[in-house]
Scaffold this active site. Structure first.
Site, PDB file in Angstrom:
ATOM      1  N   PHE A 130       0.855  -1.187   0.000  1.00 44.38           N
ATOM      2  CA  PHE A 130       0.000   0.000   0.000  1.00 44.38           C
ATOM      3  C   PHE A 130       0.888   1.234   0.000  1.00 44.38           C
ATOM      4  CE2 PHE A 130      -2.394   3.431   2.087  1.00 44.38           C
ATOM      5  CZ  PHE A 130      -3.411   3.543   1.166  1.00 44.38           C
ATOM      6  N   ASP A 215       9.232   2.840   1.671  1.00 41.98           N
ATOM      7  CA  ASP A 215       8.026   3.549   2.098  1.00 41.98           C
ATOM      8  C   ASP A 215       7.876   3.301   3.596  1.00 41.98           C
ATOM      9  OD1 ASP A 215       5.524   4.428   2.774  1.00 41.98           O
ATOM     10  OD2 ASP A 215       4.515   3.598   1.009  1.00 41.98           O
ATOM     11  N   LYS A 244       2.473  10.167   8.021  1.00 46.03           N
ATOM     12  CA  LYS A 244       1.743   9.750   9.230  1.00 46.03           C
ATOM     13  C   LYS A 244       2.290  10.395  10.518  1.00 46.03           C
ATOM     14  CE  LYS A 244      -1.021   6.057   7.497  1.00 46.03           C
ATOM     15  NZ  LYS A 244      -0.703   5.343   6.263  1.00 46.03           N
TER      16      LYS A 244
HETATM   17  C1  LIG Z   1      -0.930   5.547   4.762  1.00 48.32           C
HETATM   18  C2  LIG Z   1       0.137   5.106   3.828  1.00 48.32           C
HETATM   19  C3  LIG Z   1       0.412   5.790   2.623  1.00 48.32           C
HETATM   20  C4  LIG Z   1      -0.453   6.914   2.128  1.00 48.32           C
HETATM   21  O1  LIG Z   1      -0.471   8.014   2.985  1.00 48.32           O
HETATM   22  P1  LIG Z   1      -1.604   9.141   2.778  1.00 48.32           P
HETATM   23  O2  LIG Z   1      -1.218  10.200   3.771  1.00 48.32           O
HETATM   24  O3  LIG Z   1      -2.917   8.490   3.078  1.00 48.32           O
HETATM   25  O4  LIG Z   1      -1.531   9.604   1.387  1.00 48.32           O
HETATM   26  C5  LIG Z   1       1.488   5.369   1.864  1.00 48.32           C
HETATM   27  N1  LIG Z   1       2.239   4.327   2.245  1.00 48.32           N
HETATM   28  C6  LIG Z   1       2.019   3.649   3.385  1.00 48.32           C
HETATM   29  C7  LIG Z   1       2.916   2.516   3.758  1.00 48.32           C
HETATM   30  C8  LIG Z   1       0.944   4.000   4.203  1.00 48.32           C
HETATM   31  O5  LIG Z   1       0.697   3.308   5.322  1.00 48.32           O
END
Ligand SMILES: *Cc1c(COP(=O)(O)O)cnc(C)c1O
Length: 396
Positions: A130, A215, A244
């Site tokens: 994700f 990520d 986050k």
């Molecule tokens: C939440 C998340 C995203 C996306 O972040 P947003 O602020 O919702 O755009 C990307 N990568 C990972 C691993 C995430 O948990």
């Protein structure tokens, strides 16, 4: 007219929070919840933390926004702190995680362009990944629920199985730019990369002149007990997406890179109107003040160990429901057996026991408490989780 004013893309639950108090949330109807979701790993200092509140209040009264047309003493200071604390030499600030990943993708493509190899544009990403909801970031996952109906997506991604190094190696060809990977998959099911896999990707990247993009939007920012999760694997990335926890609830993300990896990102190549504005920088600076020190990080590790041990002790007592515990630090996943669906159990915890958690892939309940929890919160969580397991059948 039947469509709601809020575009109905979220299946929202009945909890309607109006106030936060530390590690608890209070709903419109007065119900109190223990918040082990933290706005999906965002509210790392919980709700209403005095340091974050004061920083935002003071900066709001001083200067909120000016745009990136002007010099940014606030952005320079925070970028310097991130550079000092990480592998990175340079930072681009965004407003979200997806934008941080977008910047990482663009940085990787520009790197090979700057090297005279624009054909090296393909990123190898992983099953169950994700990376966000923009067109670029949904192109990097193979999850149909995020992709269906949005085609044509961005070309230049190939998805291979997670934690299978041989599959990643086999996907490398003349068009490969690098790897895009979560050190611990969050949404996909709280699945940590194996050490062999992550160190193997680093080695493959070095051997083939590729970029390793991590990520760490969810697993970074002290969540696992180190500032970033990759520190526990003994490797560094070339580029990393962060968000986050970085603003503790203030919308902010960042793309960090080495000088070499960012060589193509010259003036005019990228931008954002809000990205890194003074208010965001004040919030992020307050967060760094609290979390980037050994005492705080060691505390997260210790609390993670205690919570994990308590969860593991529950398993044999409720062997019909709980399968296993996974994750690192305070990014934990409780995998359920096939007797119960994670989504139903998350709803039961919430509606009947006042516990907030988050569902994830692979039938996992994600446990993402604020990093400032105390032992009393762990005890409250475990007690309520145990009670919820006991009356699950009865309540369902
Ligand atoms: C939440 C998340 C995203 C996306 O972040 P947003 O602020 O919702 O755009 C990307 N990568 C990972 C691993 C995430 O948990």
């Amino acid at each position: 007219m039947t469509i709601t004013p809020l575009m109905p893309v979220y299946p929202r639950c009945g909890v309607r929070p109006v106030r936060g108090e530390g590690c608890h949330l209070v709903s419109e109807d007065g119900r109190r919840f223990l918040d082990f979701a933290s706005g999906i790993a965002v509210n790392i200092l919980g709700h209403g933390h005095p340091v974050l509140t004061k920083a935002i209040q003071d900066q709001a009264a001083t200067l909120v926004h000016v745009s990136n047309l002007y010099g940014s003493p606030q952005g320079e200071a925070l970028a310097q702190r991130l550079v000092d604390a990480t592998f990175a030499d340079t930072v681009f600030f965004t407003n979200s995680g997806a934008e941080a990943v977008e910047c990482a993708i663009k940085t990787a493509r520009r790197y090979h362009f700057a090297n005279g190899q624009p054909q090296r544009h393909k990123l190898i990403s992983f099953n169950n990944a994700f990376h966000g909801r923009t067109l670029g970031t949904i192109s990097a996952t193979n999850q149909p629920k995020m992709r269906d109906g949005f085609e044509p997506l961005l070309p230049g991604f190939e998805v291979v199985p997670f934690n299978e190094l041989a599959a990643a190696e086999a996907a490398i060809d003349d068009s490969t730019a690098g790897f895009l990977v979560e050190p611990i998959q969050g949404e996909g099911g709280v699945t940590p990369a194996t050490t062999e896999f992550l160190t193997g990707l680093r080695r493959l990247a070095d051997e083939h002149g590729l970029l390793l993009i991590l990520d760490e939007v969810q697993c970074g920012y002290a969540r696992t007990g180190t500032f970033f999760a990759h520190e526990q694997y003994g490797i560094v990335p070339d580029i990393m997406a962060v968000a986050k926890g970085i603003g503790g609830g203030f919308p902010l993300g960042a793309c960090l890179a080495t000088e070499e990896a960012a060589k193509g990102m010259v003036p005019g190549t990228h931008g954002s109107t809000y990205g890194g504005n003074p208010l965001a920088m004040a919030a992020a600076s307050a967060i760094m003040d609290v979390v980037v020190n050994d005492a705080f990080l060691d505390g997260v590790k210790a609390k993670g160990t205690r919570l994990r041990q308590a969860l593991e002790q529950l398993i044999p007592n409720h062997d019909g429901l709980f399968h296993s515990v996974r994750g690192m630090g305070l990014m934990l996943g409780l995998k359920l057996t096939d007797k119960v669906e994670a989504r139903d159990f998350v709803a039961h915890l919430r509606d009947n026991h006042g516990l907030l958690t988050v569902g994830a892939g692979e039938n996992v309940v994600r446990i993402l408490p604020p990093l400032v929890i105390e032992d009393a919160h762990i005890a409250e969580f475990v007690e309520k989780l145990s009670a919820a397991a006991r009356d699950y059948g009865a309540a369902a």
